[in-house]
Design a protein around this motif. Sequence first.
Motif, short mmCIF file in Angstrom:
data_model
loop_
_atom_site.label_atom_id
_atom_site.label_comp_id
_atom_site.label_asym_id
_atom_site.label_seq_id
_atom_site.Cartn_x
_atom_site.Cartn_y
_atom_site.Cartn_z
N ARG A 24 0.86 -1.17 0.00
CA ARG A 24 0.00 0.00 0.00
C ARG A 24 0.90 1.22 0.00
O ARG A 24 1.91 1.27 0.68
CB ARG A 24 -0.90 -0.01 1.24
CG ARG A 24 -1.96 1.07 1.26
CD ARG A 24 -2.87 0.95 2.48
NE ARG A 24 -2.12 1.08 3.73
CZ ARG A 24 -1.89 0.08 4.56
NH1 ARG A 24 -2.32 -1.14 4.28
NH2 ARG A 24 -1.22 0.27 5.69
N LEU A 25 0.53 2.24 -0.81
CA LEU A 25 1.36 3.44 -0.90
C LEU A 25 0.50 4.69 -0.78
O LEU A 25 0.30 5.43 -1.74
CB LEU A 25 2.13 3.45 -2.24
CG LEU A 25 3.34 2.53 -2.35
CD1 LEU A 25 4.00 2.66 -3.71
CD2 LEU A 25 4.35 2.80 -1.24
N SER A 26 0.00 4.90 0.40
CA SER A 26 -0.66 6.18 0.69
C SER A 26 0.43 7.19 1.05
O SER A 26 1.59 6.83 1.29
CB SER A 26 -1.65 6.00 1.84
OG SER A 26 -2.66 5.07 1.50
N GLU B 36 3.85 6.60 3.31
CA GLU B 36 4.08 5.16 3.42
C GLU B 36 5.13 4.71 2.41
O GLU B 36 5.39 5.40 1.41
CB GLU B 36 2.78 4.38 3.21
CG GLU B 36 1.75 4.64 4.30
CD GLU B 36 0.46 3.86 4.07
OE1 GLU B 36 -0.25 3.61 5.07
OE2 GLU B 36 0.16 3.52 2.91
N GLY C 162 5.07 -1.70 9.76
CA GLY C 162 4.50 -0.81 10.77
C GLY C 162 5.50 0.13 11.39
O GLY C 162 5.11 1.15 11.99
N ARG D 221 8.72 2.91 11.47
CA ARG D 221 9.02 4.11 10.71
C ARG D 221 10.53 4.22 10.47
O ARG D 221 11.34 3.79 11.30
CB ARG D 221 8.52 5.37 11.43
CG ARG D 221 7.00 5.49 11.45
CD ARG D 221 6.55 6.83 12.00
NE ARG D 221 5.11 6.98 11.90
CZ ARG D 221 4.48 7.44 10.82
NH1 ARG D 221 5.19 7.82 9.76
NH2 ARG D 221 3.16 7.55 10.80
N VAL E 276 8.76 7.95 6.86
CA VAL E 276 7.75 7.11 6.20
C VAL E 276 7.51 5.87 7.06
O VAL E 276 8.37 5.47 7.84
CB VAL E 276 8.20 6.67 4.78
CG1 VAL E 276 8.30 7.86 3.85
CG2 VAL E 276 9.52 5.91 4.84
N ARG E 277 6.31 5.31 6.92
CA ARG E 277 5.97 4.09 7.65
C ARG E 277 5.99 2.91 6.68
O ARG E 277 5.44 2.98 5.58
CB ARG E 277 4.58 4.21 8.28
CG ARG E 277 4.22 3.05 9.19
CD ARG E 277 2.93 3.34 9.95
NE ARG E 277 1.80 3.44 9.03
CZ ARG E 277 1.09 2.37 8.63
NH1 ARG E 277 1.41 1.16 9.05
NH2 ARG E 277 0.06 2.53 7.82
N VAL E 278 6.62 1.82 7.07
CA VAL E 278 6.76 0.64 6.22
C VAL E 278 5.44 -0.14 6.21
O VAL E 278 4.95 -0.55 7.26
CB VAL E 278 7.91 -0.26 6.71
CG1 VAL E 278 8.01 -1.51 5.84
CG2 VAL E 278 9.23 0.51 6.70
N THR E 279 4.89 -0.35 5.02
CA THR E 279 3.64 -1.11 4.89
C THR E 279 3.87 -2.54 4.44
O THR E 279 3.02 -3.41 4.67
CB THR E 279 2.69 -0.44 3.89
OG1 THR E 279 3.31 -0.42 2.58
CG2 THR E 279 2.37 0.98 4.32
N VAL F 165 8.17 4.52 -2.76
CA VAL F 165 7.26 5.48 -2.14
C VAL F 165 6.27 5.95 -3.20
O VAL F 165 6.44 5.69 -4.40
CB VAL F 165 8.03 6.68 -1.56
CG1 VAL F 165 8.98 6.22 -0.46
CG2 VAL F 165 8.79 7.43 -2.65
#
Length: 408
Positions: free
Chosen positions: A161-163, A166, A182, A184, A196-199, A216
């Motif tokens: 997921r790339l919001s 993320e 989850g 950062r 960024v947070r790792v999804t 990203v």
Amino acid sequence: MTTLLGFELRVALRFLREGRMQTLLIMVGVAAGVAVIAYISALISGLQTNTLNKTLGAQAHITLRSADDVVTPAAALQPGITALTEIQPRAQRLRSVANWQALLPLLEALPEIAAVSPMVAGGGLALRGEATQSISLMGVDLDRYDRIVGLRGKVVSGVARLSPGEAIVGRELAADLGVRVGDRLTVQTALVSEPVRVTALVDLGVRELNRRTVIVPLRAAQSLLGLPGGATTIDVTVRDVWAAQALADDLRRRFPYQVESWQESNAQLVSALNAQSVSTSLIRGVVLVVVVLGIASVLVVSVVQKGREIGILRAMGATRGQVLRVFLLQGAVVGSVGSVAGLALAVLLIWLFTTFVRGSDGLPLFNITLQPGLALRIALLATVCGVLAAMAPARRAAALDPAQAIRI
């Protein structure tokens, strides 16, 4: 006509039954030859497919980039002054593909193209606590990029997921930084840094890529790399990977961009694949020659052994054409029966390979299948070779004089 063919077939089968041992041996020889051809063909095909999948699994088939910018030195613009170098390249910097938004629908309209995806790519650093790693930063539209490399199918942890805010990270890079789904991390470039947070963690099939890749959203990469609204490359996937070079040549003529196909970027791989194909063709040819010579030699011996019977058949009214067809049918029967047995043996060999030959991870090295179309072509080729091998013995048998043959 049916009656004549039935007569010829009965005689051909009777001749084969009377020489059971030599018939069995040549059928075994044909089966072995067909098995070698089918197994080697399936093996090389599986190996090449696996190699291509690994090579192209993390890259586009065709890549479009901006043409190199050049500047003219001031000295070269002054009359009477000759510069040693009239043009020189600009300093290395990220350049956007001109009018890339308008280019996408043009490429997608081409029937040879399966997917198109813009990308912003550049270098940077990934920071996590005191850990720092050099990275290859990629900004993509996830849905488009997934159609290029199947990114969602490479996820080993989390959900792709790339919001905004993320990122998707290579599995080795995550291990080096000590991050999990989850967590950062901070992505830093020469211009700016952004947390960024790792999804998801992905396995791209190449260890070095897994150790450097951070993906990203497209807009985030444009901001981080100082290329607002830009795209450094346009990735293209084609429906037929081997047609990529021809399409790249066509795109190079139509658009003012740098266009590179996967064949050009992997020239050594293409040479190796071509060498494998040539070697496989040579093996097939040698095996077919051995099969043809084996069938021909057995039928020549059969003509000598059955000389009296041939003479009796001719004396009873059998024509030269009928005698000719008797031996041609023998070649066809030997070729067809041997090919069926050979295909069965090839299937067994393929099963043994996929079942017992394993890599260091305990999984099969690569998948091998004998395609029905390939099996049918090999069987038909073996049968035709059997008929061709019987041609010379058949002509010799048809040319026997009945009176002399009976006296032998």
